[in-house]
Design an enzyme around this catalytic site. Structure first.
Site, mmCIF file in Angstrom:
data_model
loop_
_atom_site.group_PDB
_atom_site.id
_atom_site.type_symbol
_atom_site.label_atom_id
_atom_site.label_comp_id
_atom_site.label_asym_id
_atom_site.label_seq_id
_atom_site.Cartn_x
_atom_site.Cartn_y
_atom_site.Cartn_z
ATOM 1 N N GLY A 14 0.825 -1.199 0.000
ATOM 2 C CA GLY A 14 0.000 0.000 0.000
ATOM 3 C C GLY A 14 0.857 1.245 0.000
ATOM 4 N N GLY A 16 0.663 5.514 1.110
ATOM 5 C CA GLY A 16 -0.051 6.620 1.724
ATOM 6 C C GLY A 16 0.574 7.947 1.372
ATOM 7 N N LYS A 36 8.013 -0.148 6.203
ATOM 8 C CA LYS A 36 7.488 1.192 5.963
ATOM 9 C C LYS A 36 8.643 2.106 5.619
ATOM 10 C CE LYS A 36 4.339 4.582 8.061
ATOM 11 N NZ LYS A 36 3.509 4.877 9.267
ATOM 12 N N ASP A 128 -4.211 9.082 16.389
ATOM 13 C CA ASP A 128 -4.763 8.712 15.080
ATOM 14 C C ASP A 128 -5.445 7.347 15.164
ATOM 15 O OD1 ASP A 128 -5.357 9.080 12.403
ATOM 16 O OD2 ASP A 128 -3.457 8.256 11.693
ATOM 17 N N PRO A 131 -10.328 2.686 12.623
ATOM 18 C CA PRO A 131 -10.364 1.274 12.212
ATOM 19 C C PRO A 131 -9.219 0.844 11.302
ATOM 20 C CG PRO A 131 -12.565 2.181 12.166
ATOM 21 C CD PRO A 131 -11.642 3.337 12.433
ATOM 22 N N ASP A 146 0.456 1.924 13.267
ATOM 23 C CA ASP A 146 0.626 3.282 12.741
ATOM 24 C C ASP A 146 0.677 4.341 13.838
ATOM 25 O OD1 ASP A 146 0.847 5.531 11.216
ATOM 26 O OD2 ASP A 146 -0.661 4.929 9.746
#
Length: 299
Positions: A14, A16, A36, A128, A131, A146
């Site tokens: 993914g 971001g 990450k 932050d 879900p 995260d």
């Protein structure tokens, strides 16, 4: 593909606004991890934020907080944070895929609260919680992830980070004070986010504006409405004071409802047993009457 010391990159998971997530395997091992990495050409603030996130996560060892496997670098000098790989999905996808039963929803919620309370006890405010930052596997192992916007309340070294890009959280889950002045937010900001999460777990929707009380959307009673209302107070001085207090309220009501459910189940069992006994007694009486000798005829 990026090249990372000690790890073989397998595929992109993914991307971001500040970083990319890659699935990787440790070299000479079957162990997998999620890497990450900040984007190429990212501003220094993004690199500094990832470095802070790595430091915070590496300091938190809890069964419901995503574990750090390694902190290394890419071949071009960028920081790479490697965390454990959870086989499952985030809570956002789970909520979209199915209606989560109340007992399971509360179990997930309390595991998240346990992780956040642990972080708070170590001076870390997540800021932050939502879900998509909660990972759940097939066995309901729950991991809070995260910590990119997290703040160490005991450190003054994050003052610069606090003023840069702190509106990047998802508005539905952010308390008013975090939107106004992120630097002033304390642990009660996470209480607000958890209030939203609790409502969403139990109803499938977020409490926007003058939201419908929880009791009107579920089989739960009005006591639960007060728990959600207190966690979502716009004025943090009137809000539930801590995640520990929120946890205690949820556990108390859950225990009470479980006792009531068991009592109702016991009453149904007793009623069914009584009905069977009455039916058996009636059947026995009829059988006895049919089998009793007939009186001799009167002449």
């Amino acid at each position: 593909l990026p090249s990372i010391n000690g790890w073989e990159i397998l595929r992109l998971l993914g991307s971001g606004g500040m970083a990319q997530l890659w699935l990787a395997r440790r070299i000479n091992s079957s162990e997998q991890g999620v890497v990450k990495i900040s984007r190429k050409g990212a501003p220094p603030s993004d690199d500094l934020r990832l470095e802070t996130e790595a430091e915070i996560m590496a300091s938190l060892h809890h069964p419901h907080i995503l574990s750090v496997l390694d902190v290394t670098t890419t071949s071009d000098g960028r920081l790479a944070l490697v965390t454990e790989c959870i086989t499952g999905c985030d809570l956002r996808r789970l909520l979209r895929a199915e209606k989560i039963p109340i007992d399971r929803a509360l179990d997930i919620f309390l595991k998240v609260c346990s992780a956040v309370t642990f972080a708070h006890n170590h001076g870390i405010i997540h800021r932050d919680l939502k879900p998509s930052n909660v990972l759940v596997d097939a066995h309901d192992t729950v991991k809070v992830a995260d910590f990119g916007l997290a703040r160490d309340s005991s450190s003054s070294s994050q003052s610069a980070l606090t003023s840069i890009g702190d509106g990047l959280g998802t508005p539905y889950y952010l308390p008013p004070e975090l939107l106004r002045d992120a630097a002033s937010a304390d642990a009660r900001a996470d209480v607000y986010s958890l209030g939203v999460l609790l409502y969403e777990l139990l109803t499938g929707s977020v409490p926007l504006g003058t939201y419908t009380p929880l009791s009107k959307l579920t089989r739960l009673d009005r006591s639960w409405d007060h728990v959600v209302r207190d966690a979502l107070m716009p004025d943090r001085d009137r809000r539930t004071p801590s995640v520990a207090a929120l946890t205690a309220s949820v556990e108390k009501l859950r225990s009470r409802d479980l006792s009531r459910s068991r009592w109702r189940s016991r009453r149904r069992t007793l009623a069914a047993t009584a009905a069977l006994l009455v039916a058996a007694a009636t059947g026995a009486a009829i059988t006895s009457r049919l089998n009793s000798p007939k009186p001799p005829p009167s002449w």
